[in-house]
Design a protein around this motif. Structure first.
Motif, short mmCIF file in Angstrom:
data_model
loop_
_atom_site.label_atom_id
_atom_site.label_comp_id
_atom_site.label_asym_id
_atom_site.label_seq_id
_atom_site.Cartn_x
_atom_site.Cartn_y
_atom_site.Cartn_z
N MET A 1 0.95 -1.13 -0.07
CA MET A 1 -0.17 0.06 0.10
C MET A 1 0.79 1.28 -0.04
SD MET A 1 -3.06 1.15 2.65
CE MET A 1 -3.99 -0.26 2.22
N LYS A 2 0.40 2.23 -0.90
CA LYS A 2 1.20 3.30 -0.95
C LYS A 2 0.42 4.62 -0.75
CE LYS A 2 3.60 6.12 -4.59
NZ LYS A 2 3.85 6.34 -5.88
N ILE A 3 0.83 5.36 0.19
CA ILE A 3 -0.03 6.65 0.70
C ILE A 3 0.94 7.88 0.30
CG2 ILE A 3 -1.00 7.92 2.47
CD1 ILE A 3 -1.76 5.40 3.83
N HIS A 4 0.26 8.85 -0.33
CA HIS A 4 0.81 10.06 -0.75
C HIS A 4 0.02 11.10 -0.14
CE1 HIS A 4 1.77 13.48 -3.23
NE2 HIS A 4 3.02 13.07 -2.81
N ILE A 5 0.63 12.15 0.54
CA ILE A 5 -0.07 13.47 0.94
C ILE A 5 0.60 14.54 0.51
CG2 ILE A 5 -0.96 14.84 3.05
CD1 ILE A 5 -0.90 11.93 4.58
N GLU A 6 -0.19 15.07 -0.36
CA GLU A 6 0.32 16.41 -1.15
C GLU A 6 -0.39 17.62 -0.26
OE1 GLU A 6 -0.70 19.89 -4.25
OE2 GLU A 6 -1.34 17.70 -4.73
N TYR A 7 0.65 18.32 0.69
CA TYR A 7 0.07 19.31 1.62
C TYR A 7 0.81 20.73 1.12
CZ TYR A 7 4.67 18.45 3.65
OH TYR A 7 5.86 18.41 3.92
N CYS A 8 -0.01 21.75 1.57
CA CYS A 8 0.61 23.10 1.08
C CYS A 8 1.58 23.65 2.13
CB CYS A 8 -0.73 24.17 1.11
SG CYS A 8 -0.34 25.81 0.93
N GLU A 9 2.69 23.83 1.65
CA GLU A 9 3.96 24.33 2.25
C GLU A 9 3.67 25.87 2.49
OE1 GLU A 9 7.37 23.15 0.08
OE2 GLU A 9 7.01 21.14 0.41
N LYS A 10 3.11 26.66 1.73
CA LYS A 10 2.97 28.06 1.73
C LYS A 10 2.01 28.43 3.05
CE LYS A 10 1.17 32.17 -0.70
NZ LYS A 10 0.39 32.43 -1.77
N TRP A 11 0.92 27.60 3.21
CA TRP A 11 0.03 27.79 4.33
C TRP A 11 0.65 26.89 5.59
CZ3 TRP A 11 -5.36 28.01 1.44
CH2 TRP A 11 -5.12 29.26 0.42
N ASN A 12 1.88 26.28 5.51
CA ASN A 12 2.09 25.43 6.61
C ASN A 12 1.25 24.49 6.86
OD1 ASN A 12 3.97 24.63 8.48
ND2 ASN A 12 3.43 25.71 10.34
N TYR A 13 0.89 23.65 6.06
CA TYR A 13 -0.02 22.42 6.39
C TYR A 13 0.70 21.16 6.98
CZ TYR A 13 -4.09 24.76 4.14
OH TYR A 13 -5.04 25.69 4.01
N PRO A 15 2.08 20.37 9.81
CA PRO A 15 1.41 19.78 10.95
C PRO A 15 0.37 18.86 10.73
CG PRO A 15 2.07 22.10 11.41
CD PRO A 15 2.05 21.97 9.91
N GLU A 16 -0.40 19.29 10.07
CA GLU A 16 -1.75 18.50 9.32
C GLU A 16 -1.29 17.23 8.70
OE1 GLU A 16 -4.94 18.20 10.19
OE2 GLU A 16 -4.62 19.97 11.43
N PHE A 17 -0.19 17.25 7.77
CA PHE A 17 0.40 16.17 7.39
C PHE A 17 0.87 15.12 8.64
CE2 PHE A 17 4.66 14.05 6.33
CZ PHE A 17 4.28 13.29 5.40
N GLU A 18 1.68 15.62 9.45
CA GLU A 18 2.15 14.98 10.74
C GLU A 18 0.85 14.21 11.44
OE1 GLU A 18 4.74 17.55 12.59
OE2 GLU A 18 6.59 16.09 12.09
N ARG A 19 -0.09 14.97 11.69
CA ARG A 19 -1.14 14.57 12.29
C ARG A 19 -1.82 13.23 11.46
NH1 ARG A 19 -6.51 14.89 12.57
NH2 ARG A 19 -6.71 16.24 10.72
#
Length: 74
Positions: A1-13, A15-19
Motif C-alpha cells: 500500500m502506497k500513501i501520498h499526501i500533498e500538503y500546502c507548504e505556503k500555508w504550513n499544512y 502539522p496536519e501532514f504529521e497528524r
C-alpha cells in the motif's frame, strides 16, 4: 500500500501532514507515507492511496477527522 499526501507548504499544512500520518501509523505501522515529492499546489491537502484520491481539502474545505482517516482503510 502506497500513501501520498500533498500538503500546502505556503500555508504550513505540515502539522496536519504529521497528524494524519501519526493516526495512520499508530493503527497501521507497516504503511509508508510520503509527503510532497513535487511542488504542491497552494491550499492543497490531498491524500491518495495506491494512486486513488481518498481525501481532498479542495472538495471538503476542511482537514480530515480521525474517523475519516480510519474509514479510508475499511
Amino acid at each position: 500500500m502506497k500513501i501520498h499526501i500533498e500538503y500546502c507548504e505556503k500555508w504550513n499544512y505540515f502539522p496536519e501532514f504529521e497528524r494524519v500520518s501519526n493516526i495512520i501509523n499508530k493503527k497501521y505501522p507497516h504503511i509508508i507515507i510520503e509527503g510532497n515529492n513535487t511542488l504542491p499546489r497552494t491550499g492543497s491537502f490531498e491524500v491518495t492511496i495506491d494512486d486513488v484520491l481518498k481525501y481532498s481539502k479542495f472538495q471538503t474545505d476542511k482537514f480530515p477527522h480521525e474517523e475519516d482517516i480510519l474509514g479510508w482503510f475499511r
